[in-house]
Design a protein around this motif. Structure first.
Motif, PDB file in Angstrom:
ATOM      1  N   TYR A   1      -2.562   3.311  -8.186  1.00 29.67           N
ATOM      2  CA  TYR A   1      -1.866   4.278  -7.928  1.00 29.67           C
ATOM      3  C   TYR A   1      -2.253   5.684  -8.291  1.00 29.67           C
ATOM      4  CZ  TYR A   1       1.823   1.232  -5.873  1.00 29.67           C
ATOM      5  OH  TYR A   1       2.611   0.530  -5.115  1.00 29.67           O
TER       6      TYR A   1
ATOM      7  N   TYR B   1      -0.457   4.228   5.374  1.00 27.82           N
ATOM      8  CA  TYR B   1       0.596   5.323   5.322  1.00 27.82           C
ATOM      9  C   TYR B   1       1.334   5.743   6.801  1.00 27.82           C
ATOM     10  CZ  TYR B   1       3.264   9.710   4.627  1.00 27.82           C
ATOM     11  OH  TYR B   1       4.153  10.427   4.726  1.00 27.82           O
TER      12      TYR B   1
ATOM     13  N   LYS C   1      -2.932   9.015  -5.980  1.00 27.91           N
ATOM     14  CA  LYS C   1      -2.236  10.193  -6.246  1.00 27.91           C
ATOM     15  C   LYS C   1      -2.921  11.373  -6.525  1.00 27.91           C
ATOM     16  CE  LYS C   1       2.317   8.244  -7.412  1.00 27.91           C
ATOM     17  NZ  LYS C   1       2.971   7.505  -8.688  1.00 27.91           N
TER      18      LYS C   1
ATOM     19  N   VAL D   1      -4.440  11.396  -1.857  1.00 33.66           N
ATOM     20  CA  VAL D   1      -3.162  12.386  -1.255  1.00 33.66           C
ATOM     21  C   VAL D   1      -3.661  13.713  -1.131  1.00 33.66           C
ATOM     22  CG1 VAL D   1      -0.709  13.041  -1.770  1.00 33.66           C
ATOM     23  CG2 VAL D   1      -1.579  10.679  -1.942  1.00 33.66           C
TER      24      VAL D   1
ATOM     25  N   LEU E   1       3.860  13.946   3.604  1.00 36.45           N
ATOM     26  CA  LEU E   1       3.406  13.276   2.285  1.00 36.45           C
ATOM     27  C   LEU E   1       4.243  13.849   1.246  1.00 36.45           C
ATOM     28  CD1 LEU E   1      -0.337  13.123   2.983  1.00 36.45           C
ATOM     29  CD2 LEU E   1       0.974  11.081   2.482  1.00 36.45           C
TER      30      LEU E   1
ATOM     31  N   TYR F   1       3.642   8.789  -1.121  1.00 34.56           N
ATOM     32  CA  TYR F   1       2.708   7.832  -0.953  1.00 34.56           C
ATOM     33  C   TYR F   1       1.889   7.705  -2.199  1.00 34.56           C
ATOM     34  CZ  TYR F   1      -0.835   4.585   0.972  1.00 34.56           C
ATOM     35  OH  TYR F   1      -1.562   3.305   1.210  1.00 34.56           O
ATOM     36  N   PRO F   2       1.385   6.434  -2.813  1.00 33.27           N
ATOM     37  CA  PRO F   2       1.813   5.073  -2.217  1.00 33.27           C
ATOM     38  C   PRO F   2       3.174   4.480  -2.484  1.00 33.27           C
ATOM     39  CG  PRO F   2       0.513   4.933  -4.279  1.00 33.27           C
ATOM     40  CD  PRO F   2       0.773   6.196  -4.010  1.00 33.27           C
ATOM     41  N   LYS F   3       3.604   3.590  -1.633  1.00 38.76           N
ATOM     42  CA  LYS F   3       4.903   2.928  -2.043  1.00 38.76           C
ATOM     43  C   LYS F   3       4.320   1.198  -1.974  1.00 38.76           C
ATOM     44  CE  LYS F   3       8.329   5.788  -0.298  1.00 38.76           C
ATOM     45  NZ  LYS F   3       8.977   6.218   0.945  1.00 38.76           N
TER      46      LYS F   3
ATOM     47  N   GLU G   1       4.875   6.999   8.365  1.00 37.16           N
ATOM     48  CA  GLU G   1       5.777   7.961   7.886  1.00 37.16           C
ATOM     49  C   GLU G   1       7.025   7.276   7.669  1.00 37.16           C
ATOM     50  OE1 GLU G   1       5.449  10.965  10.993  1.00 37.16           O
ATOM     51  OE2 GLU G   1       3.290  10.773  10.772  1.00 37.16           O
TER      52      GLU G   1
ATOM     53  N   ASN H   1       7.763  12.283   2.003  1.00 41.64           N
ATOM     54  CA  ASN H   1       7.913  10.715   1.927  1.00 41.64           C
ATOM     55  C   ASN H   1       6.725  10.227   1.173  1.00 41.64           C
ATOM     56  OD1 ASN H   1       8.318   8.255   2.455  1.00 41.64           O
ATOM     57  ND2 ASN H   1       7.849   8.431   4.620  1.00 41.64           N
TER      58      ASN H   1
ATOM     59  N   THR I   1      -1.204   3.669  12.284  1.00 45.50           N
ATOM     60  CA  THR I   1      -0.556   4.509  11.227  1.00 45.50           C
ATOM     61  C   THR I   1      -0.877   5.983  11.274  1.00 45.50           C
ATOM     62  OG1 THR I   1      -2.555   3.911   9.841  1.00 45.50           O
ATOM     63  CG2 THR I   1      -0.868   2.320   9.452  1.00 45.50           C
TER      64      THR I   1
ATOM     65  N   ASN J   1       2.556  -1.696   1.441  1.00 44.59           N
ATOM     66  CA  ASN J   1       1.432  -1.548   2.352  1.00 44.59           C
ATOM     67  C   ASN J   1      -0.008  -1.235   1.684  1.00 44.59           C
ATOM     68  OD1 ASN J   1       2.758  -2.016   4.940  1.00 44.59           O
ATOM     69  ND2 ASN J   1       2.802  -0.150   5.340  1.00 44.59           N
TER      70      ASN J   1
END
Ligand SMILES: O=C(O)CCC(=O)C(=O)O
Ligand SMILES: [Fe+2]
Length: 350
Positions: free
Chosen positions: A159, A283, A163, A167, A181, A186-188, A285, A184, A212, A191
């Motif tokens: 993560y 990713y 980040k 990102v 981004l 990322y990451p979550k 949306e 919303n 994606t 996925n």
């Protein structure tokens, strides 16, 4: 072997052997390595790639990270589209038809996401992890596990790398996603997977689009632990052979992530030996969902016009002091029609 900033190794594209491959289809791919005073010509499907200096290979395999850790940036112009004026628009849009080459940013980047040591640690933990590797793909079979099944330390490492490295890179290189981004993030969970390829199980992943906004795919295995493999990006036309054979295989060093618009048609090239583990992140949306869609080529329509070349050399990404190798593809048909100088060498980012 002469090194041109990226290194080449002989390789077959996924699933095909010499005997099966049609020899002549008139399609030739020109690979121009920006700033390297060399051009490669690939007569698809399975002829050799000739680097101008005279070295021959079965197909070009780019291994970002092998020589120069980062960055490799590739833009390509698929060989034949039916949308002359809109081949590469500024904004991605969903596949207009499953047989069409998608209208998306045709760029491929390589980003050092993890150190080789961190990649090896995650790989070895996922090998040891008491989890069931299973097929999560509804449309395409895979052998994978969710990153959420790893230890919290490994998850934190992944993560954090996403980040801090991925990102910001994505925001800079895919400006149409920057706002999304932000909104919303990322990451979550959901996925982010580790995908496993083994010679005795799943060797590769067939041609598909991820559907994606952005996909990344980071090799966790050390290059010495498998042979073959890599991500194949088609530059082909709408027929099956061309889609599966015209293109290039990119096989990044461990810890290096390939980043691309998920609508680009690609495949996991079959491994020939050993085991290949990759970390894959999608990713979208609108959050996690089943993302991989197989490509079903249809016969090309009669008289479909070839797409004219759009060699926007001035557009080449040149971020700060970073040196990008930019590789352009164009088709022999266009070269034959005099639209592309047959043996010219372009210097990208100039
Ligand atoms: O194996 C690869 O390099 C490609 C993986 C991929 O395309 C996917 O997981 O969707
Ligand atoms: Fe994919």
């Amino acid at each position: 072997m002469e090194r041109l900033g990226v290194s080449y190794k002989a390789c077959w594209p996924s699933r095909l052997t010499d005997a099966e491959a049609p020899r002549e289809d008139g399609q030739e791919l020109k690979v121009v390595i920006a700033g390297a005073s060399r051009a490669a010509f690939c007569r698809a499907p399975l002829d050799t790639v000739h680097i101008c200096a005279g070295t021959c290979f079965k197909a070009a395999v780019f291994m970002p990270g092998d020589m120069h850790p980062v960055p490799l940036s590739i833009r390509y112009w698929p060989g034949q589209l039916d949308c002359p004026s809109q081949c590469i628009p500024d904004r991605p849009s969903p596949l207009a038809g499953s047989h069409r080459v998608p209208r998306v940013p045709a760029e491929l980047h390589a980003v050092q996401l993890l150190s080789p040591l961190a990649a090896a640690a995650i790989a070895s933990e996922s090998r040891r992890a008491c989890v069931k590797w299973e097929s999560r793909g509804v449309s395409l079979p895979t052998q994978d596990m969710c990153v959420s099944q790893l230890s919290s330390a490994s998850q934190a490492l992944i993560y954090d790398a996403i980040k801090r490295r991925l990102v910001p890179f994505a925001k800079a290189h895919y400006p149409h996603l920057a706002g999304k981004l932000e909104k919303n993030p990322y990451p979550k969970p959901g996925n982010l997977f580790i995908v496993r390829y083994r010679v005795t199980e799943q060797r590769g992943l067939r041609l598909h689009s991820d559907d994606t906004a952005l996909t990344f795919n980071c090799c966790l295995s050390a290059p010495s632990t498998f042979a073959g493999g890599g991500t194949f990006f088609t530059t082909g036309t709408s027929n099956r052979e061309s889609l599966q054979l015209d293109g290039l295989v990119v096989r990044p060093a461990s810890g290096v992530a390939l980043v691309h618009d998920g609508h680009l048609i690609h495949a996991g090239s079959d491994i020939l030996l050993g085991e290949r583990l990759i970390l894959v992140g999608f990713y979208t949306e609108d959050g996690p969902r089943d993302v991989r869609r197989p490509v079903k080529p249809k016969p090309p329509a009669e008289g479909r016009a070839a797409c004219p070349p759009r060699p926007r050399l001035s557009d080449c990404a040149q971020q700060g002091s970073l040196e990008h190798s930019v590789i352009y593809f164009s088709s022999a048909r266009r070269a034959a029609a005099g639209e592309v100088a047959a043996a010219g060498v372009h210097h990208g980012a100039s």
